[in-house]
Design an enzyme around this catalytic site. Structure first.
Site, PDB file in Angstrom:
ATOM      1  N   GLY A 196      37.168   8.761  15.121  1.00 45.19           N
ATOM      2  CA  GLY A 196      36.194   8.190  14.181  1.00 45.19           C
ATOM      3  C   GLY A 196      36.890   7.666  12.938  1.00 45.19           C
ATOM      4  N   GLY A 213      38.285   8.048   9.982  1.00 46.42           N
ATOM      5  CA  GLY A 213      38.727   9.196   9.195  1.00 46.42           C
ATOM      6  C   GLY A 213      39.166   8.823   7.789  1.00 46.42           C
ATOM      7  NE  ARG A 214      44.245   5.906   8.007  1.00 49.65           N
ATOM      8  CZ  ARG A 214      45.498   5.530   7.905  1.00 49.65           C
ATOM      9  NH1 ARG A 214      46.083   5.505   6.731  1.00 49.65           N
ATOM     10  NH2 ARG A 214      46.184   5.185   8.960  1.00 49.65           N
ATOM     11  CG  ASP A 233      42.022   5.372  18.686  1.00 51.36           C
ATOM     12  OD1 ASP A 233      42.762   5.508  19.677  1.00 51.36           O
ATOM     13  OD2 ASP A 233      42.409   5.586  17.527  1.00 51.36           O
ATOM     14  CG  ASP A 257      42.643   0.284  13.633  1.00 46.40           C
ATOM     15  OD1 ASP A 257      41.913  -0.386  12.872  1.00 46.40           O
ATOM     16  OD2 ASP A 257      42.323   1.401  14.068  1.00 46.40           O
TER      17      ASP A 257
HETATM   18  P1  AMP Z   1      45.280   5.153  13.708  1.00 47.43           P
HETATM   19  O1  AMP Z   1      46.235   5.437  14.835  1.00 47.43           O
HETATM   20  O2  AMP Z   1      45.927   4.901  12.383  1.00 47.43           O
HETATM   21  O3  AMP Z   1      44.360   4.048  14.081  1.00 47.43           O
HETATM   22  O4  AMP Z   1      44.414   6.482  13.476  1.00 47.43           O
HETATM   23  C1  AMP Z   1      43.936   7.306  14.514  1.00 47.43           C
HETATM   24  C2  AMP Z   1      42.833   8.208  13.981  1.00 47.43           C
HETATM   25  O5  AMP Z   1      43.316   9.057  12.944  1.00 47.43           O
HETATM   26  C3  AMP Z   1      41.631   7.494  13.421  1.00 47.43           C
HETATM   27  O6  AMP Z   1      40.494   8.243  13.743  1.00 47.43           O
HETATM   28  C4  AMP Z   1      41.887   7.494  11.937  1.00 47.43           C
HETATM   29  O7  AMP Z   1      40.717   7.397  11.188  1.00 47.43           O
HETATM   30  C5  AMP Z   1      42.552   8.854  11.749  1.00 47.43           C
HETATM   31  N1  AMP Z   1      43.444   8.880  10.595  1.00 47.43           N
HETATM   32  C6  AMP Z   1      44.660   8.320  10.480  1.00 47.43           C
HETATM   33  N2  AMP Z   1      45.195   8.574   9.281  1.00 47.43           N
HETATM   34  C7  AMP Z   1      44.298   9.319   8.596  1.00 47.43           C
HETATM   35  C8  AMP Z   1      44.258   9.901   7.292  1.00 47.43           C
HETATM   36  N3  AMP Z   1      45.269   9.767   6.440  1.00 47.43           N
HETATM   37  N4  AMP Z   1      43.159  10.607   6.962  1.00 47.43           N
HETATM   38  C9  AMP Z   1      42.144  10.761   7.801  1.00 47.43           C
HETATM   39  N5  AMP Z   1      42.118  10.253   9.032  1.00 47.43           N
HETATM   40  C10 AMP Z   1      43.176   9.521   9.442  1.00 47.43           C
HETATM   41 MG    MG Z   2      42.849   3.305  14.421  1.00 45.65          MG
END
Ligand code: AMP
Ligand code: MG
Length: 487
Positions: free
Chosen positions: A91, A93-94, A254, A264
């Site tokens: 989801g 997350g940021r 995702d 992303d």
């Molecule tokens: P990503 O590979 O960067 O697309 O992130 C994968 C998942 O981790 C997604 O659900 C992001 O929202 C979550 N995520 C990555 N970095 C953070 C962070 N610093 N704080 C909270 N959630 C994160």
């Molecule tokens: Mg992502």
């Protein structure tokens, strides 16, 4: 007082879905947020006045201090396969969705990234560091300039908020823009809940695939047409990546847009030295997302999407056949791109071998991806500069000889061929070291390098006097840069 958002047609169709699809949650403001850069062209396309982008109204929205007037701020839930393994619920997350602005090009959703914790943050801090935010901001524009389907970036905000990674870094927010940020993983999340799956599918078709939505048919037919279209777009997207040497770095389900957009941006890379199995993400120790594996990974991801859609109790055989169209779409786009890049008017069976030999030559000599393609236009007539890139090897001479013969057979007009080739083989590309220089300056509050790169990358084909340095291969320090998932 009038606001620059007055008069915009803002909706929030995603937030109009049942609340199981998201959580309404406010961003956490950054300390002393400042607008570091704004994409004025995009702002204008959204209907924002270019002269008012430095007013506090704009900063307040792109820094997550005020909602988008008329919008509803939510974080979306999704799941996904990460590095080939089912990761369950993820989801935003940021990230926070702010709402959509209706434009001449259809609805454009605004999303903040780095805007604080949400119920989906898991162990994360909800933040994005300036380094990765500058990289995402620049990459979005680089892809636009290259004509590759992508989310866009509207604004880059920096702050005094410390963010803890391997070292203490600066918290930042990028405002991203795309018609929708729904992902393959959004569907995977509801694979075992047909009612929700149907709601999400209806939403995506209605809002983003209106032509498909209007077609009559059974659910089976609707899903197959939808999957066929996502397959086609995703195949074309990755074909476009391959022919500019772009490596995404984290092609988890995702991170796969349901609209076939590049989204992303994390530890991505545009290749300098060509290597068939180049891995841009230092954390990808298995090389799962190496350059030469990207097409098959997209195909694999489409299988994950299709198996989520099987939650609708469909005929697996029909979905399977739809997925098999991937290769045809991929190869058609891939060879069309290469035909243009090689400056060929016609395409014959034998040209696939010419291309394979080209990749082999690049790989064996570790030549620069971008400069090698760019040098092709003049190579037949003035071989010196071209051969220089390959250390004057025998293999390069042989290949050039074959290429000359092929061009002779093609019978094109040379001056026109050169012009056409220089319109598809970029001179400037977002090399890691160029991004790094912009990051270093940005960390000192200086956005001039970002500005320069934004301009060059918006039209990477046109040579500009005084900017030779931006077309150069990386210096030694630039070859040693490591980019990882930590962002
Ligand atoms: P990503 O590979 O960067 O697309 O992130 C994968 C998942 O981790 C997604 O659900 C992001 O929202 C979550 N995520 C990555 N970095 C953070 C962070 N610093 N704080 C909270 N959630 C994160
Ligand atoms: Mg992502």
């Amino acid at each position: 007082m009038s606001s620059l958002f007055d008069g915009l047609a803002v909706r929030h169709t995603f937030a109009d879905l049942p609340s199981v699809f998201y959580t309404a949650v406010s961003p956490q403001p950054l300390a002393n947020a400042r607008l570091l850069h704004v994409n004025t062209d995009l702002a204008v396309q959204l209907g924002l006045s270019p002269t008012r982008l430095h007013e506090s109204d704009f900063l307040n929205v792109v820094a997550g201090q005020q909602p988008l007037p008329g919008g509803r701020t939510v974080a979306a839930v999704y799941s996904g396969h990460q590095f080939g393994v089912w990761a369950g619920q993820l989801g935003d997350g940021r990230a926070h969705l702010l709402g959509q602005i209706d434009t001449a090009d259809g609805p454009q959703e605004l999303q903040l990234k780095g805007s604080g914790k949400t119920p989906y943050s898991r162990m994360g801090d909800g933040r994005a560091v300036l380094r990765s935010s500058v990289r995402e901001y620049l990459a979005s524009q680089a892809m636009v300039g290259l004509g590759i389907a992508t989310s866009r970036a509207l604004a880059l905000v920096t702050s005094d908020t410390p963010v803890y990674r391997e070292t203490v870094e600066t918290g930042a927010i990028v405002t991203r823009v795309a018609p929708s940020f729904v992902r393959f993983g959004s569907f995977e999340h509801w694979a075992h809940d047909p009612e929700r799956l149907r709601t999400l599918l209806d939403y995506v078709l209605r809002e983003f695939y209106p032509a498909l939505h209007q077609q009559a048919g059974t659910e089976q037919e609707r899903v197959c047409r939808f999957l066929a279209e996502v397959t086609r777009r995703s195949a074309q997207m990755v074909a476009d990546w391959q022919t500019v040497g772009f490596c995404h770095g984290v092609m988890n389900t995702d991170n796969m847009s349901i609209l076939g957009l590049t989204i992303d941006y994390g530890p991505y890379g545009f290749m300098d030295r060509f290597q068939l199995d180049h891995v841009c993400n230092h954390s990808d120790t298995q090389g799962r997302y190496a350059w030469n594996r990207q097409p098959s990974v997209v195909h694999w991801n489409l299988y994950r999407l299709a198996s989520a859609l099987m939650g609708l109790d469909l005929d697996a055989q029909a979905l399977q056949e739809t997925l098999q169209t991937f290769e045809r779409h991929f190869l058609a786009r891939y060879y069309a791109n290469l035909q243009a890049k090689l400056g060929l008017r016609t395409w014959t069976e034998a040209d696939a071998a010419l291309v394979d030999d080209w990749w082999r030559l690049l790989h064996d000599s570790g030549a620069d991806f971008t400069l090698s393609f760019r040098a092709l236009a003049h190579a037949p007539a003035i071989p010196e500069a071209f051969l220089e890139l390959f250390g004057h090897s025998e293999a390069a001479r042989d290949w050039l000889q074959n290429y000359r013969q092929r061009l002779a057979m093609d019978g094109s007009d040379t001056p026109q061929r050169i012009v056409d080739m220089n319109r598809v083989n970029p001179l400037y590309v977002l090399r890691n070291y160029l991004a790094e220089q912009a990051i270093q300056a940005a960390a000192q509050g200086d956005a001039s390098e970002i500005d320069t790169l934004m301009r060059l990358l918006s039209d990477p084909y046109t040579e500009r006097p005084g900017y030779q340095a931006y077309a150069a291969v990386p210096p030694d320090w630039g070859c040693r840069l490591e980019v990882s998932c930590s962002s």
